[in-house]
Design a protein around this motif. Structure first.
Motif, PDB file in Angstrom:
ATOM      1  N   MET A   1       0.852  -1.172   0.000  1.00 21.71           N
ATOM      2  CA  MET A   1       0.000   0.000   0.000  1.00 21.71           C
ATOM      3  C   MET A   1       0.895   1.232   0.000  1.00 21.71           C
ATOM      4  N   ASN A   2       0.445   2.285  -0.665  1.00 24.46           N
ATOM      5  CA  ASN A   2       1.275   3.488  -0.696  1.00 24.46           C
ATOM      6  C   ASN A   2       0.744   4.550   0.269  1.00 24.46           C
ATOM      7  N   LYS A   3       1.584   5.535   0.565  1.00 24.66           N
ATOM      8  CA  LYS A   3       1.242   6.558   1.555  1.00 24.66           C
ATOM      9  C   LYS A   3       0.045   7.397   1.121  1.00 24.66           C
ATOM     10  N   ASP A   4      -0.068   7.694  -0.194  1.00 28.10           N
ATOM     11  CA  ASP A   4      -1.203   8.476  -0.678  1.00 28.10           C
ATOM     12  C   ASP A   4      -2.515   7.737  -0.414  1.00 28.10           C
ATOM     13  N   PHE A   5      -2.536   6.440  -0.697  1.00 26.58           N
ATOM     14  CA  PHE A   5      -3.744   5.663  -0.452  1.00 26.58           C
ATOM     15  C   PHE A   5      -4.040   5.602   1.041  1.00 26.58           C
ATOM     16  N   ASP A   6      -3.019   5.351   1.841  1.00 30.65           N
ATOM     17  CA  ASP A   6      -3.212   5.298   3.305  1.00 30.65           C
ATOM     18  C   ASP A   6      -3.833   6.593   3.822  1.00 30.65           C
ATOM     19  N   ALA A   7      -3.375   7.734   3.316  1.00 33.26           N
ATOM     20  CA  ALA A   7      -3.899   9.028   3.755  1.00 33.26           C
ATOM     21  C   ALA A   7      -5.345   9.205   3.306  1.00 33.26           C
ATOM     22  N   GLN A   8      -5.665   8.735   2.104  1.00 33.65           N
ATOM     23  CA  GLN A   8      -7.017   8.870   1.558  1.00 33.65           C
ATOM     24  C   GLN A   8      -7.994   7.914   2.254  1.00 33.65           C
ATOM     25  N   ASN A   9      -7.514   6.766   2.689  1.00 34.93           N
ATOM     26  CA  ASN A   9      -8.357   5.720   3.264  1.00 34.93           C
ATOM     27  C   ASN A   9      -8.668   6.040   4.734  1.00 34.93           C
ATOM     28  N   ILE A  10      -9.489   7.066   4.949  1.00 37.94           N
ATOM     29  CA  ILE A  10      -9.700   7.618   6.281  1.00 37.94           C
ATOM     30  C   ILE A  10     -10.390   6.669   7.260  1.00 37.94           C
ATOM     31  N   PHE A  11     -11.078   5.642   6.759  1.00 35.31           N
ATOM     32  CA  PHE A  11     -11.750   4.708   7.662  1.00 35.31           C
ATOM     33  C   PHE A  11     -10.868   3.526   8.036  1.00 35.31           C
ATOM     34  N   GLY A  12      -9.657   3.484   7.508  1.00 43.73           N
ATOM     35  CA  GLY A  12      -8.695   2.469   7.914  1.00 43.73           C
ATOM     36  C   GLY A  12      -8.814   1.144   7.182  1.00 43.73           C
ATOM     37  N   LYS A  13      -7.660   0.549   6.976  1.00 46.44           N
ATOM     38  CA  LYS A  13      -7.554  -0.713   6.242  1.00 46.44           C
ATOM     39  C   LYS A  13      -8.186  -1.880   6.994  1.00 46.44           C
ATOM     40  N   GLY A  14      -8.078  -1.905   8.294  1.00 48.34           N
ATOM     41  CA  GLY A  14      -8.610  -3.016   9.066  1.00 48.34           C
ATOM     42  C   GLY A  14      -7.668  -4.203   9.076  1.00 48.34           C
ATOM     43  N   THR A  15      -8.236  -5.376   9.242  1.00 47.29           N
ATOM     44  CA  THR A  15      -7.455  -6.606   9.341  1.00 47.29           C
ATOM     45  C   THR A  15      -7.768  -7.520   8.164  1.00 47.29           C
ATOM     46  N   PRO A  16      -6.882  -8.485   7.885  1.00 47.58           N
ATOM     47  CA  PRO A  16      -7.161  -9.397   6.770  1.00 47.58           C
ATOM     48  C   PRO A  16      -8.559 -10.010   6.884  1.00 47.58           C
ATOM     49  N   ASN A  17      -9.247 -10.047   5.778  1.00 48.86           N
ATOM     50  CA  ASN A  17     -10.633 -10.493   5.701  1.00 48.86           C
ATOM     51  C   ASN A  17     -10.689 -12.019   5.614  1.00 48.86           C
ATOM     52  N   THR A  18     -10.148 -12.687   6.614  1.00 45.75           N
ATOM     53  CA  THR A  18     -10.007 -14.148   6.579  1.00 45.75           C
ATOM     54  C   THR A  18     -11.344 -14.870   6.582  1.00 45.75           C
ATOM     55  N   GLY A  19     -12.359 -14.311   7.217  1.00 48.69           N
ATOM     56  CA  GLY A  19     -13.659 -14.965   7.277  1.00 48.69           C
ATOM     57  C   GLY A  19     -14.341 -15.109   5.933  1.00 48.69           C
ATOM     58  N   PHE A  20     -13.981 -14.238   4.991  1.00 51.84           N
ATOM     59  CA  PHE A  20     -14.596 -14.282   3.662  1.00 51.84           C
ATOM     60  C   PHE A  20     -13.566 -14.498   2.559  1.00 51.84           C
ATOM     61  N   ALA A  21     -12.336 -14.835   2.924  1.00 51.37           N
ATOM     62  CA  ALA A  21     -11.245 -14.960   1.944  1.00 51.37           C
ATOM     63  C   ALA A  21     -11.581 -15.913   0.807  1.00 51.37           C
ATOM     64  N   GLN A  22     -12.368 -16.949   1.099  1.00 47.11           N
ATOM     65  CA  GLN A  22     -12.679 -17.923   0.042  1.00 47.11           C
ATOM     66  C   GLN A  22     -13.547 -17.323  -1.055  1.00 47.11           C
ATOM     67  N   TYR A  23     -14.148 -16.152  -0.818  1.00 43.65           N
ATOM     68  CA  TYR A  23     -15.009 -15.503  -1.804  1.00 43.65           C
ATOM     69  C   TYR A  23     -14.315 -14.345  -2.527  1.00 43.65           C
ATOM     70  N   PHE A  24     -12.992 -14.250  -2.361  1.00 41.58           N
ATOM     71  CA  PHE A  24     -12.217 -13.175  -2.982  1.00 41.58           C
ATOM     72  C   PHE A  24     -11.065 -13.754  -3.783  1.00 41.58           C
ATOM     73  N   THR A  25     -10.741 -13.105  -4.893  1.00 41.94           N
ATOM     74  CA  THR A  25      -9.514 -13.365  -5.629  1.00 41.94           C
ATOM     75  C   THR A  25      -8.565 -12.245  -5.233  1.00 41.94           C
ATOM     76  N   GLY A  26      -7.478 -12.582  -4.547  1.00 35.87           N
ATOM     77  CA  GLY A  26      -6.577 -11.567  -4.008  1.00 35.87           C
ATOM     78  C   GLY A  26      -6.899 -11.323  -2.550  1.00 35.87           C
ATOM     79  N   GLU A  27      -6.158 -10.399  -1.947  1.00 41.49           N
ATOM     80  CA  GLU A  27      -6.320 -10.150  -0.515  1.00 41.49           C
ATOM     81  C   GLU A  27      -7.188  -8.918  -0.262  1.00 41.49           C
TER      82      GLU A  27
END
Length: 140
Positions: A1-27
């Motif tokens: 992740m880059n600093k510009d995105f981190d600054a824009q993402n005001i609600f925060g990245k959170g934690t890995p979405n492990t509970g639904f990972a099987q329904y995603f391609t990528g992280e």
């Protein structure tokens, strides 16, 4: 992740979405903004790494229901079955009717975040369908 995105993402990245990972391609990452049961509406900030997308899915309901996406950072896609892809940028809002097959996720070269709003309804359930193929995704 880059600093510009981190600054824009005001609600925060959170934690890995492990509970639904099987329904995603990528992280993907999940940051709940409300607690289940504290409100009739559940809100979560969902962050997708570049090229990450969720599977085709349907938010079923007999009355009300569906989902609303409020795009907050980066660039993404929303695709509804049978319709043209929609490019998503911060400030865009997508109202997804109930019982409509769709998917959403990041563009190839961008992180992407949206707030997912589960719209209250009657007899609601989510049906996870097949993954979005690389061919489908790469043709966007």
């Amino acid at each position: 992740m880059n600093k510009d995105f981190d600054a824009q993402n005001i609600f925060g990245k959170g934690t890995p979405n492990t509970g639904f990972a099987q329904y995603f391609t990528g992280e993907s990452f999940l940051n709940p903004l409300t607690k289940p049961g504290e409100s009739a509406v559940f809100l979560a900030n969902v962050t997708f790494e570049p090229s990450c997308r969720n599977n085709w899915h349907i938010h079923h309901s007999t009355k009300g229901g569906g989902q609303i996406l409020i795009c907050t950072a980066g660039s993404g896609w929303y695709v509804e079955e049978g319709k043209a892809p929609r490019s998503l940028e911060p400030g865009d809002v997508v109202v997804i009717p109930p019982n409509v097959k769709h998917w959403h996720g990041a563009k190839k070269d961008s992180w992407f975040s949206h707030i997912a709003v589960e719209v209250p309804g009657e007899n609601t359930s989510n049906e996870w369908c097949e993954p979005v193929t690389d061919e489908e995704y790469n043709n966007l």
